[in-house]
Design a protein around this motif. Structure first.
Motif, mmCIF file in Angstrom:
data_model
loop_
_atom_site.group_PDB
_atom_site.id
_atom_site.type_symbol
_atom_site.label_atom_id
_atom_site.label_comp_id
_atom_site.label_asym_id
_atom_site.label_seq_id
_atom_site.Cartn_x
_atom_site.Cartn_y
_atom_site.Cartn_z
ATOM 1 N N LYS A 28 20.376 60.964 108.323
ATOM 2 C CA LYS A 28 19.360 61.423 107.383
ATOM 3 C C LYS A 28 19.550 60.682 106.073
ATOM 4 N N THR A 29 18.462 60.115 105.543
ATOM 5 C CA THR A 29 18.539 59.585 104.186
ATOM 6 C C THR A 29 17.658 60.466 103.327
ATOM 7 N N PRO A 42 23.235 52.980 97.234
ATOM 8 C CA PRO A 42 21.950 53.256 96.583
ATOM 9 C C PRO A 42 22.135 53.627 95.108
ATOM 10 N N ASP A 43 21.083 53.355 94.307
ATOM 11 C CA ASP A 43 21.142 53.755 92.897
ATOM 12 C C ASP A 43 21.107 55.274 92.800
ATOM 13 N N SER A 44 20.315 55.891 93.673
ATOM 14 C CA SER A 44 20.310 57.349 93.753
ATOM 15 C C SER A 44 19.919 57.747 95.165
ATOM 16 N N GLY A 45 20.163 59.012 95.499
ATOM 17 C CA GLY A 45 19.867 59.483 96.848
ATOM 18 C C GLY A 45 21.126 59.500 97.703
ATOM 19 N N THR A 46 21.006 60.091 98.902
ATOM 20 C CA THR A 46 22.186 60.239 99.751
ATOM 21 C C THR A 46 21.898 59.799 101.182
ATOM 22 N N VAL A 47 22.964 59.435 101.864
ATOM 23 C CA VAL A 47 22.901 59.134 103.296
ATOM 24 C C VAL A 47 23.814 60.132 103.996
ATOM 25 N N GLU A 48 23.281 60.755 105.055
ATOM 26 C CA GLU A 48 24.095 61.696 105.828
ATOM 27 C C GLU A 48 24.200 61.215 107.251
ATOM 28 N N ARG A 73 27.383 64.820 107.776
ATOM 29 C CA ARG A 73 28.353 64.623 106.710
ATOM 30 C C ARG A 73 27.818 63.589 105.721
ATOM 31 N N GLU A 74 27.962 63.858 104.447
ATOM 32 C CA GLU A 74 27.475 62.887 103.486
ATOM 33 C C GLU A 74 28.399 61.675 103.452
ATOM 34 N N VAL A 75 27.813 60.490 103.597
ATOM 35 C CA VAL A 75 28.639 59.284 103.695
ATOM 36 C C VAL A 75 28.280 58.260 102.629
ATOM 37 N N THR A 76 27.504 58.676 101.627
ATOM 38 C CA THR A 76 26.990 57.715 100.642
ATOM 39 C C THR A 76 28.097 56.863 100.027
ATOM 40 N N ALA A 77 29.274 57.468 99.840
ATOM 41 C CA ALA A 77 30.353 56.740 99.172
ATOM 42 C C ALA A 77 31.252 55.976 100.155
ATOM 43 N N LEU A 78 31.032 56.144 101.453
ATOM 44 C CA LEU A 78 31.922 55.495 102.435
ATOM 45 C C LEU A 78 31.475 54.060 102.714
ATOM 46 N N ASP A 79 32.438 53.214 103.064
ATOM 47 C CA ASP A 79 32.102 51.815 103.341
ATOM 48 C C ASP A 79 31.688 51.617 104.802
ATOM 49 N N THR A 80 31.339 50.367 105.127
ATOM 50 C CA THR A 80 30.849 50.054 106.477
ATOM 51 C C THR A 80 31.864 50.406 107.555
ATOM 52 N N VAL A 81 33.148 50.144 107.254
ATOM 53 C CA VAL A 81 34.183 50.387 108.254
ATOM 54 C C VAL A 81 34.255 51.873 108.586
ATOM 55 N N ALA A 82 34.247 52.712 107.560
ATOM 56 C CA ALA A 82 34.335 54.156 107.777
ATOM 57 C C ALA A 82 33.119 54.660 108.560
ATOM 58 N N ARG A 83 31.942 54.119 108.237
ATOM 59 C CA ARG A 83 30.740 54.573 108.942
ATOM 60 C C ARG A 83 30.752 54.100 110.398
ATOM 61 N N ALA A 84 31.270 52.880 110.619
ATOM 62 C CA ALA A 84 31.390 52.386 111.998
ATOM 63 C C ALA A 84 32.326 53.297 112.787
ATOM 64 N N ARG A 85 33.414 53.708 112.152
ATOM 65 C CA ARG A 85 34.372 54.575 112.844
ATOM 66 C C ARG A 85 33.782 55.934 113.157
#
Lengths: 251, 329
Positions: A7-8, A57-63, A67-79
């Protein structure tokens, strides 16, 4: 909430004066293929990068998976289970096809800090890798150098590497690009079945594939989603026709 | 599958490196044995660098730092032992050491620690910035050693008697050669396994395509830092042996010329080829010995050769003789 895999919420991203994402909210539900279409420069790649974790993103969230992952990097999201294919093939070109697939399997399993055992003799990794290659039809090319593959075969390998991760969702950036009619058709058939395993957010220019596959389609124009709906709804949407499909139909 | 042209070549090289000094020993030519020992030790330094450079794609121009730390580990421990001055008295009395195994352990630990610190800072950059930062760290240690008067400053440290290894007479050139040769073979075997391991697969993939490695959930930084530490530790061990070969350590071991030389060994032989450093070092020492007799400016020829290899034979000597096939398949 639990029904949504990705969800974004109101994503905004600007590069100087150019606003590449404007209040982009979309979601991906289990078992579906959600296609993202839009003319060149609409901000599809920027959106993909925010979902995968390359851009903040400048604003908004990615879930992701609730779980909110906006602050996580590509590696964490891949995992966490995000399996991605790239618009421009991102593969280890010196490696054989099988080695690329084993790399994916290794990433999917974790435990990479082993210095002595032979990775190409690890039965668990090999099985996972060969299985993925078989599913995309690259079994006979397993021992070829990736750099020697045709463009279309590299696209297939991209998908195979994503499969080895056994992801919870797929993020596919133009997997059909440059495939040709036959290849495109074959991949369409494959993705059709794949959605049962994990839902797919599909960015694609091939309209035949999009309308054949997508449960839902979102149309991105100038960084903004102007419509989301089923294939029929999108076809009937006047704004979409004006902004986008009109050009395609004329062509 | 296993007996390719490259592996035949590798066996031939490692055999030649053994046969030449043994023949020299039976002909009573200790100088040749010393040359072979030098080749084995410098090749070991190259094997270390090749893990960072060949496998990881990390162009480090600061490996002299680890080579020199290994050298000073030997120099400092042995100097205290020969002068009967305790190195420290707390928490226990330690008077230095002239035992090679302990010296090697200290060399490996300290060069690995230095690589951890230097790597953790340098690996935040890439490309030309990485080259410059590793160079800068190397030079920092070089100038530190020059001003470190307690251990000889610019003049370096001389050790009168070569350090000892249990059960061997290290003053006998052929026995010291045997030590260096066995360590080189062990390092080569380790590097070969490393290249084929899960870690090696991921590390070399990060060199080829960083996005791909991240997309499968692996962190390039951690992989590279680990490789850098392993690489620094092996080069540090070579430094300790090199100091013992010369019974002398000086800031020159830490200077950027040394980093350049180690890199030249790897490039001459073939970047990323397992036995590249062996071929490169052997060629370098052969040239130094043969051409050095003709002219003091023999490095002009080396320069021309390096240019030709970079332009026409990217795989170095091994690439030219054995073809494109990669060592780590």
């Amino acid at each position: 909430m639990a029904d949504v895999v990705l969800k974004t919420d109101a994503l905004n991203k600007s590069f100087g004066a150019l606003q590449a994402s404007r209040d982009v909210s979309l979601d991906l539900r289990p078992g579906e293929i959600h296609a993202l279409i839009g003319p060149n420069g609409a901000g599809k790649s920027t959106l993909i990068k925010q979902i995968a974790g390359n851009l903040t993103p400048d604003s908004g969230t990615v879930e992701l998976l609730g779980r909110e992952v906006t602050a996580l990097d590509t590696v964490a999201r891949a995992r966490m289970g995000l399996g991605r294919t790239f618009q421009i093939s991102a593969l280890a070109m010196e490696y054989t096809v099988l080695q690329n697939a084993v790399l994916g399997a290794l990433g999917g399993r974790g435990r990479v800090f082993h210095f002595f055992r032979n990775v190409m003799k690890d039965p668990e990794l090999l099985e996972r890798a060969r299985d993925a290659l078989e599913r995309v039809g690259l079994t006979d090319d397993a021992n070829r150098r990736t750099a020697d593959l045709s463009h279309g075969q590299r696209r297939q390998l991209e998908v195979a590497v994503a499969l080895t991760l056994k992801p919870r969702l797929f993020l596919m950036d133009e997997p059909m690009a440059g495939l040709g009619t036959a290849g495109s058709k074959a991949l369409t058939g494959f993705l059709d079945g794949l959605r049962q395993e994990a839902p797919i957010l599909l960015v694609e220019h091939d309209m035949d594939a999009v309308f054949a596959l997508a449960d839902r389609i979102s149309v991105l124009v100038y960084g903004q989603i102007i419509a989301t709906g089923t294939a029929d709804e999108i076809r009937a949407n006047a704004e979409v026709r004006r902004a986008y499909l009109g050009e395609e139909d004329a062509a | 599958m296993m007996l390719t042209r490259e592996s035949l070549l590798n066996w031939a090289m490692i055999a030649a490196l053994l046969i030449v000094p043994v023949a020299a020993w039976s002909l009573d030519e200790p100088f040749i044995i010393t040359l072979a020992t030098k080749a084995a030790i410098l090749a070991l330094a190259g094997v270390g660098l090749n893990i960072a450079l060949g496998l990881g794609g990390l162009i480090s121009l600061g490996h002299a730092a680890f080579f020199g730390i290994g050298g000073y580990a030997m120099g400092i421990l042995a100097a205290h032992a020969q002068n009967y001055e305790p190195l420290f008295e707390w928490p226990f009395l330690f008077e230095g050491s002239n035992q090679m195994p302990l010296i090697w352990l200290v060399a490996v630990v300290f060069s690995a620690l230095a690589a951890l610190v230097i790597g953790a800072l340098s690996l935040r950059t890439s490309g030309v910035y990485f080259i410059m930062i590793t160079l800068a760290f190397g030079q920092m240690l070089y100038y530190f050693a020059i001003s470190w008067s307690a251990y000889g400053g610019e003049d370096g440290l001389s050790i009168w008697v070569r350090n000892e290894f249990p059960g061997l007479n290290t003053l006998d050139p052929i026995q010291f050669f045997a030590i260096a040769y066995v360590i080189l073979c062990l390092a080569l075997a380790f590097a070969a396994r490393l290249a084929r391991s899960p870690f090696g697969l991921a590390l070399a993939a990060a060199r080829q395509n960083e996005d791909r490695v991240q997309a499968v959930g692996l962190t390039p930084f951690t992989l590279r830092l680990t490789a850098f530490v392993i690489s620094g530790a092996i080069t540090g061990l070579a430094g300790a042996l090199f100091a013992d070969l010369n019974r002398f350590v000086s800031p020159t071991m830490l200077s950027w010329h040394t980093s350049g030389e180690i890199m030249i060994f790897v490039i001459l032989g073939g970047v990323g080829r397992l036995y590249g450093p062996v071929a490169g070092t052997a060629l370098y020492i052969l040239l130094e010995h043969l051409l050095g007799g003709i002219s003091d400016y023999w490095q002009i020829f080396l320069g021309v050769l390096l240019l030709l290899i970079v332009l026409f034979a990217r795989g170095g000597l091994i690439g030219a003789l054995a073809g494109r096939e990669k060592a780590h398949g």
